[in-house]
Scaffold this motif. Structure first.
Motif, PDB file in Angstrom:
ATOM      1  N   MET A  89       0.824  -1.212   0.000  1.00 26.80           N
ATOM      2  CA  MET A  89       0.000   0.000   0.000  1.00 26.80           C
ATOM      3  C   MET A  89       0.852   1.254   0.000  1.00 26.80           C
ATOM      4  N   LEU A  90       2.005   1.195   0.688  1.00 26.26           N
ATOM      5  CA  LEU A  90       2.896   2.357   0.708  1.00 26.26           C
ATOM      6  C   LEU A  90       3.371   2.684  -0.702  1.00 26.26           C
ATOM      7  N   LEU A  91       3.801   1.656  -1.442  1.00 20.25           N
ATOM      8  CA  LEU A  91       4.306   1.884  -2.790  1.00 20.25           C
ATOM      9  C   LEU A  91       3.201   2.383  -3.720  1.00 20.25           C
ATOM     10  N   LEU A  92       2.003   1.859  -3.564  1.00 22.25           N
ATOM     11  CA  LEU A  92       0.899   2.288  -4.426  1.00 22.25           C
ATOM     12  C   LEU A  92       0.529   3.741  -4.148  1.00 22.25           C
ATOM     13  N   LEU A  93       0.517   4.118  -2.871  1.00 18.20           N
ATOM     14  CA  LEU A  93       0.208   5.501  -2.514  1.00 18.20           C
ATOM     15  C   LEU A  93       1.268   6.450  -3.053  1.00 18.20           C
ATOM     16  N   VAL A  94       2.536   6.077  -2.883  1.00 13.93           N
ATOM     17  CA  VAL A  94       3.624   6.932  -3.371  1.00 13.93           C
ATOM     18  C   VAL A  94       3.613   7.006  -4.896  1.00 13.93           C
ATOM     19  N   ALA A  95       3.280   5.874  -5.554  1.00 14.79           N
ATOM     20  CA  ALA A  95       3.194   5.882  -7.010  1.00 14.79           C
ATOM     21  C   ALA A  95       2.099   6.833  -7.482  1.00 14.79           C
ATOM     22  N   PHE A  96       0.957   6.827  -6.784  1.00 20.19           N
ATOM     23  CA  PHE A  96      -0.143   7.736  -7.141  1.00 20.19           C
ATOM     24  C   PHE A  96       0.278   9.192  -6.960  1.00 20.19           C
ATOM     25  N   VAL A  97       0.874   9.505  -5.821  1.00 16.84           N
ATOM     26  CA  VAL A  97       1.319  10.879  -5.559  1.00 16.84           C
ATOM     27  C   VAL A  97       2.401  11.286  -6.560  1.00 16.84           C
ATOM     28  N   GLY A  98       3.295  10.335  -6.889  1.00 15.73           N
ATOM     29  CA  GLY A  98       4.316  10.620  -7.882  1.00 15.73           C
ATOM     30  C   GLY A  98       3.715  10.964  -9.228  1.00 15.73           C
ATOM     31  N   GLY A  99       2.630  10.287  -9.592  1.00  6.93           N
ATOM     32  CA  GLY A  99       1.946  10.613 -10.831  1.00  6.93           C
ATOM     33  C   GLY A  99       1.354  12.013 -10.802  1.00  6.93           C
ATOM     34  N   VAL A 100       0.764  12.388  -9.663  1.00  8.35           N
ATOM     35  CA  VAL A 100       0.199  13.737  -9.529  1.00  8.35           C
ATOM     36  C   VAL A 100       1.299  14.791  -9.654  1.00  8.35           C
ATOM     37  N   LEU A 101       2.448  14.542  -9.019  1.00  8.73           N
ATOM     38  CA  LEU A 101       3.549  15.503  -9.048  1.00  8.73           C
ATOM     39  C   LEU A 101       4.138  15.672 -10.447  1.00  8.73           C
ATOM     40  N   THR A 102       3.891  14.693 -11.309  1.00 10.95           N
ATOM     41  CA  THR A 102       4.431  14.778 -12.666  1.00 10.95           C
ATOM     42  C   THR A 102       3.889  15.986 -13.410  1.00 10.95           C
ATOM     43  N   VAL A 103       2.764  16.544 -12.950  1.00 11.10           N
ATOM     44  CA  VAL A 103       2.200  17.726 -13.603  1.00 11.10           C
ATOM     45  C   VAL A 103       3.181  18.890 -13.577  1.00 11.10           C
ATOM     46  N   LEU A 104       4.142  18.863 -12.636  1.00 11.63           N
ATOM     47  CA  LEU A 104       5.142  19.924 -12.541  1.00 11.63           C
ATOM     48  C   LEU A 104       6.379  19.628 -13.369  1.00 11.63           C
ATOM     49  N   SER A 105       6.394  18.489 -14.018  1.00 14.66           N
ATOM     50  CA  SER A 105       7.583  18.044 -14.743  1.00 14.66           C
ATOM     51  C   SER A 105       7.538  18.455 -16.209  1.00 14.66           C
ATOM     52  N   PRO A 106       8.711  18.604 -16.831  1.00 15.50           N
ATOM     53  CA  PRO A 106       8.756  18.867 -18.283  1.00 15.50           C
ATOM     54  C   PRO A 106       8.128  17.742 -19.093  1.00 15.50           C
ATOM     55  N   CYS A 107       7.913  16.588 -18.455  1.00 15.51           N
ATOM     56  CA  CYS A 107       7.316  15.461 -19.162  1.00 15.51           C
ATOM     57  C   CYS A 107       5.887  15.750 -19.615  1.00 15.51           C
ATOM     58  N   VAL A 108       5.247  16.797 -19.070  1.00  9.67           N
ATOM     59  CA  VAL A 108       3.873  17.096 -19.475  1.00  9.67           C
ATOM     60  C   VAL A 108       3.833  17.807 -20.820  1.00  9.67           C
ATOM     61  N   LEU A 109       4.974  18.269 -21.316  1.00  5.42           N
ATOM     62  CA  LEU A 109       4.980  19.023 -22.574  1.00  5.42           C
ATOM     63  C   LEU A 109       4.311  18.281 -23.725  1.00  5.42           C
ATOM     64  N   PRO A 110       4.573  16.966 -23.893  1.00  2.00           N
ATOM     65  CA  PRO A 110       3.930  16.282 -25.026  1.00  2.00           C
ATOM     66  C   PRO A 110       2.414  16.202 -24.940  1.00  2.00           C
ATOM     67  N   VAL A 111       1.841  16.351 -23.734  1.00  2.00           N
ATOM     68  CA  VAL A 111       0.397  16.137 -23.602  1.00  2.00           C
ATOM     69  C   VAL A 111      -0.392  17.438 -23.542  1.00  2.00           C
ATOM     70  N   LEU A 112       0.272  18.567 -23.321  1.00  2.00           N
ATOM     71  CA  LEU A 112      -0.462  19.822 -23.150  1.00  2.00           C
ATOM     72  C   LEU A 112      -1.347  20.170 -24.344  1.00  2.00           C
TER      73      LEU A 112
END
Length: 244
Positions: free
Chosen positions: A1-24
């Motif tokens: 459960m710890l890893l799943l929660l952190v994975a979910f939060v990590g996905g949310v934080l990706t919105v601040l990453s340059p990785c969002v450029l292809p999807v904007l």
């Protein structure tokens, strides 16, 4: 459960990453069209992202393809979708095809859901996440042919985390664009989004998106630390246990 929660939060934080450029550009296109387009885009994105993360290596190996082939397919799909938005005649034709694909009695032809699913599936292909330790571990398992329950759950959790801010952007954009002052200009706005998608697809063909991501990370080093939760001792210990 710890890893799943952190994975979910990590996905949310990706919105601040340059990785969002292809999807904007695609997310912006989701602000116009039927009400079903945003959830359709999210459904298509999650499905394609999970499948490609877990099975891309197997698919590429089985078909003896270069990984770049999938990127080129996604580029062509984005180009085609951009043209359907930018050219009214093509957009009308696309809507007719979608209406025939989903009969009226099913209730999903007029709201843009199916079209959104197709666009979202493209997002899953072009998405190039700055993966942290958890998704890197999942990818390693997938490459070795070990698609475990943990790998599936972690990938879904991460994709859901990414999808949450995506949906927020599209719904927020729809509320903004559907104000009385802008309603009469929706057609022109839709065409403008289509032009943006076409330009972005052409840029992808020449690798401009990848260079832009690299330049942004170099300009703002703090963007490299978005995986701090995944680097904690507790998460690392659990990852080692899951990898055994």
């Amino acid at each position: 459960m710890l890893l799943l929660l952190v994975a979910f939060v990590g996905g949310v934080l990706t919105v601040l990453s340059p990785c969002v450029l292809p999807v904007l550009p695609v997310l912006l296109s989701g602000t116009v069209g039927g009400r079903g387009r945003p959830p359709g885009i999210i459904a298509g994105f999650i499905a394609s992202f999970v499948l490609l993360t877990l099975f891309l290596a197997s698919i590429v190996g089985a078909l003896n393809l270069s990984p770049d082939v999938i990127r080129w397919v996604a580029t062509l799909l984005l180009l085609g979708f951009g043209l359907t938005l930018a050219v009214p005649a093509l957009h009308t034709r696309f809507e007719l095809v979608m209406a025939r694909a989903v009969p009226q009695r099913q209730g999903r032809d007029g709201d843009g859901f199916l079209g959104g699913v197709l666009v979202g599936a493209t997002l899953g292909v072009v998405w190039t996440p700055c993966v942290g330790p958890i998704l890197a571990s999942v990818t390693t398992l997938a490459l070795s042919g070990q698609v475990t329950g943990f790998a599936v759950a972690a990938t879904v959790a991460y994709a859901a985390g990414v999808a949450l801010p995506m949906l927020g952007v599209m719904w927020g954009g729809r509320r903004l664009l559907h104000r009385p002052a802008l309603l009469s200009r929706l057609g022109g706005i839709q065409q403008a989004f289509g032009v943006v998608l076409v330009v972005f697809a052409v840029g992808m063909a020449f690798g401009v998106d990848r260079r832009a991501q690299t330049a942004l990370v170099n300009a703002v080093p703090a963007l490299q630390n978005l995986t701090f939760l995944e680097e904690t001792a507790a998460v690392q210990t659990e990852l080692e246990r899951q990898s055994r």
